[in-house]
Structure formats: structure tokens, C-alpha cells
Motif scaffolding. Structure first.
Motif, short mmCIF file in Angstrom:
data_model
loop_
_atom_site.label_atom_id
_atom_site.label_comp_id
_atom_site.label_asym_id
_atom_site.label_seq_id
_atom_site.Cartn_x
_atom_site.Cartn_y
_atom_site.Cartn_z
N LYS A 80 0.85 -1.19 0.00
CA LYS A 80 0.00 0.00 0.00
C LYS A 80 0.89 1.25 0.00
N ALA A 81 1.08 1.80 -1.20
CA ALA A 81 2.02 2.92 -1.38
C ALA A 81 1.65 4.12 -0.51
N GLY A 82 0.37 4.45 -0.40
CA GLY A 82 -0.04 5.60 0.39
C GLY A 82 0.27 5.43 1.87
N VAL A 83 0.06 4.23 2.38
CA VAL A 83 0.36 3.94 3.78
C VAL A 83 1.86 4.03 4.02
N MET A 84 2.64 3.43 3.13
CA MET A 84 4.10 3.46 3.29
C MET A 84 4.63 4.89 3.22
N ARG A 98 -2.18 3.19 15.57
CA ARG A 98 -2.93 3.33 14.31
C ARG A 98 -2.83 2.05 13.49
N LEU A 99 -1.64 1.47 13.41
CA LEU A 99 -1.47 0.24 12.65
C LEU A 99 -2.25 -0.92 13.28
N ARG A 100 -2.25 -0.97 14.62
CA ARG A 100 -3.00 -2.03 15.31
C ARG A 100 -4.48 -1.95 14.95
N LEU A 101 -5.02 -0.73 14.96
CA LEU A 101 -6.44 -0.56 14.62
C LEU A 101 -6.71 -0.95 13.17
N LEU A 150 -6.61 4.84 7.67
CA LEU A 150 -5.26 4.72 8.21
C LEU A 150 -4.38 5.85 7.70
N ILE A 151 -4.44 6.13 6.42
CA ILE A 151 -3.64 7.21 5.85
C ILE A 151 -4.00 8.54 6.48
N ILE A 152 -5.29 8.79 6.65
CA ILE A 152 -5.73 10.05 7.26
C ILE A 152 -5.23 10.17 8.70
N THR A 153 -5.36 9.08 9.47
CA THR A 153 -4.92 9.15 10.87
C THR A 153 -3.40 9.28 10.98
N LEU A 154 -2.67 8.64 10.08
CA LEU A 154 -1.20 8.80 10.09
C LEU A 154 -0.82 10.24 9.76
N LYS A 155 -1.52 10.82 8.79
CA LYS A 155 -1.25 12.21 8.42
C LYS A 155 -1.59 13.14 9.59
N MET A 156 -2.70 12.88 10.26
CA MET A 156 -3.07 13.70 11.42
C MET A 156 -2.05 13.54 12.55
N GLU A 157 -1.56 12.35 12.77
CA GLU A 157 -0.53 12.14 13.79
C GLU A 157 0.70 12.98 13.48
N ARG A 158 1.06 13.07 12.20
CA ARG A 158 2.22 13.88 11.82
C ARG A 158 1.98 15.35 12.13
N HIS A 159 0.80 15.82 11.83
CA HIS A 159 0.51 17.24 12.03
C HIS A 159 0.26 17.60 13.49
N MET A 160 -0.11 16.62 14.30
CA MET A 160 -0.40 16.90 15.71
C MET A 160 0.74 16.47 16.63
N GLY A 196 3.71 16.12 19.06
CA GLY A 196 4.17 17.05 20.08
C GLY A 196 3.03 17.69 20.87
N SER A 197 1.81 17.61 20.36
CA SER A 197 0.69 18.16 21.11
C SER A 197 0.17 17.09 22.06
N ASN A 198 -0.51 17.51 23.07
CA ASN A 198 -1.08 16.55 24.02
C ASN A 198 -2.44 16.05 23.56
N GLY A 199 -2.91 16.60 22.46
CA GLY A 199 -4.23 16.23 21.95
C GLY A 199 -4.22 14.85 21.34
N THR A 200 -5.37 14.25 21.35
CA THR A 200 -5.54 12.96 20.69
C THR A 200 -6.85 13.02 19.92
N PHE A 201 -6.99 12.17 18.98
CA PHE A 201 -8.21 12.15 18.18
C PHE A 201 -8.53 10.71 17.82
N GLU A 202 -9.77 10.52 17.47
CA GLU A 202 -10.21 9.20 17.06
C GLU A 202 -11.30 9.37 16.02
N LEU A 203 -11.36 8.47 15.08
CA LEU A 203 -12.44 8.49 14.10
C LEU A 203 -13.69 7.96 14.78
N ASP A 204 -14.79 8.70 14.67
CA ASP A 204 -16.03 8.29 15.32
C ASP A 204 -17.17 8.49 14.33
N TYR A 205 -17.69 7.39 13.84
CA TYR A 205 -18.77 7.46 12.85
C TYR A 205 -20.15 7.39 13.48
#
Length: 152
Positions: A50-54, A73-76, A87-97, A99-108
Motif C-alpha cells: 500500500k504505497a499511500g500507507v508506506m 494506528r497500525l494495530r487498529l 489509516l492514511i488520514i490518521t497517520l497524516k493527522m498524527e504527523r501534524h499533531m 508534540g501536542s497533548n491532543g488525541t483524536f479518534e475516528l467516530d462514525y
């Protein structure tokens, strides 16, 4: 005629060398992913395709995102709680966040009509930047009542 053959040989040799260097570079990066996150060979082979994930994993490691966040993220993903796009979205968000103490989760389970919605991570980051400038910046407040009194 011999000059053309010589140039062709040099060109082919150069392209082969560049290709080999690129493959070595990719293998080194893939090896880095495998050692940075805690995944087994089967899991690694699954995401390697999966090129996008890598790409996001490489960028996250380059940006020093904690391995515990990436492992989570990988475990989920491997538990089928995220699809590849999520997974790609959450990895990207982890990169942008990072150092912050914030956390996020996908909730549908949240009603989409009653919540913020973004088409991309970039759209979210743009919103976040605007929000922060309003909260932490020096917003200019226009008071129409004061203007009317000053005119009178």
C-alpha cells in the motif's frame, strides 16, 4: 555509428545505476519502517503493498512521530477498525499533531449534520489555523454602535 552505440551504452548504464540506487533507498526506508513500528513480517508485507500507507509511515518517522502513536494506528488497521484510507488520514493527522497533548479518534456514530466535517486533512489544518488565529491572535472587533455615536 560507434559513437551512438557508446552513448547508448553510457545512457543504459547510468539508468541502471540510478534505478539500483533508488531500489536500495526504498529498501532502506522500508527496513526503517519495519524496525520503527512493532509489526511482524506478515503485517509488514500487507502494508508494504500500500504505497499511500508506506508514504505516510515514512513521513511520520521522518517527522519523529512517536512509534507508540504509529503502532496504535497500525494495530487498529490490522484489527479492521480502519480501512486503508482511514489509516492514511490518521497517520497524516498524527504527523501534524505530533508534540501536542491532543488525541483524536475516528467516530462514525456522530451525526454528520451536527458536527464539523472536512473533505481532507488539509481542509482541517486550514480550519485549525483560522480558528487559532481568531482565538490567539488580535482580532479586530468592529462595533457599529460606537461608529454611529461618533458620526452623530
Amino acid at each position: 555509428m560507434k559513437i551512438h552505440q557508446h552513448i547508448w551504452f553510457i545512457l543504459c548504464f547510468s539508468l541502471t545505476t540510478v534505478s539500483a540506487q533508488n531500489e536500495t533507498h526504498i529498501k532502506l526506508n522500508d527496513s526503517l519502517v519495519k524496525t520503527y513500528v512493532s509489526i511482524n513480517d506478515i503485517q509488514y508485507n500487507a502494508i508494504k503493498k500500500k504505497a499511500g500507507v508506506m508514504k505516510e509511515l515514512h513521513l511520520a518517522i521522518k517527522d519523529s512521530v512517536q512509534s507508540s502513536a504509529l503502532n496504535r494506528r497500525l494495530r487498529l488497521f490490522f484489527e479492521n477498525k480502519y480501512n486503508e484510507k482511514q489509516l492514511i488520514i490518521t497517520l497524516k493527522m498524527e504527523r501534524h499533531m505530533k508534540g501536542s497533548n491532543g488525541t483524536f479518534e475516528l467516530d462514525y456514530s456522530i451525526d454528520a449534520d451536527k458536527s464539523l466535517s472536512f473533505d481532507s486533512v488539509e481542509a482541517f489544518l486550514s480550519y485549525e489555523k483560522k480558528r487559532d488565529s481568531l482565538i490567539f491572535g488580535n482580532p479586530t472587533v468592529v462595533d457599529s454602535i460606537i461608529k454611529k455615536k461618533n458620526k452623530e
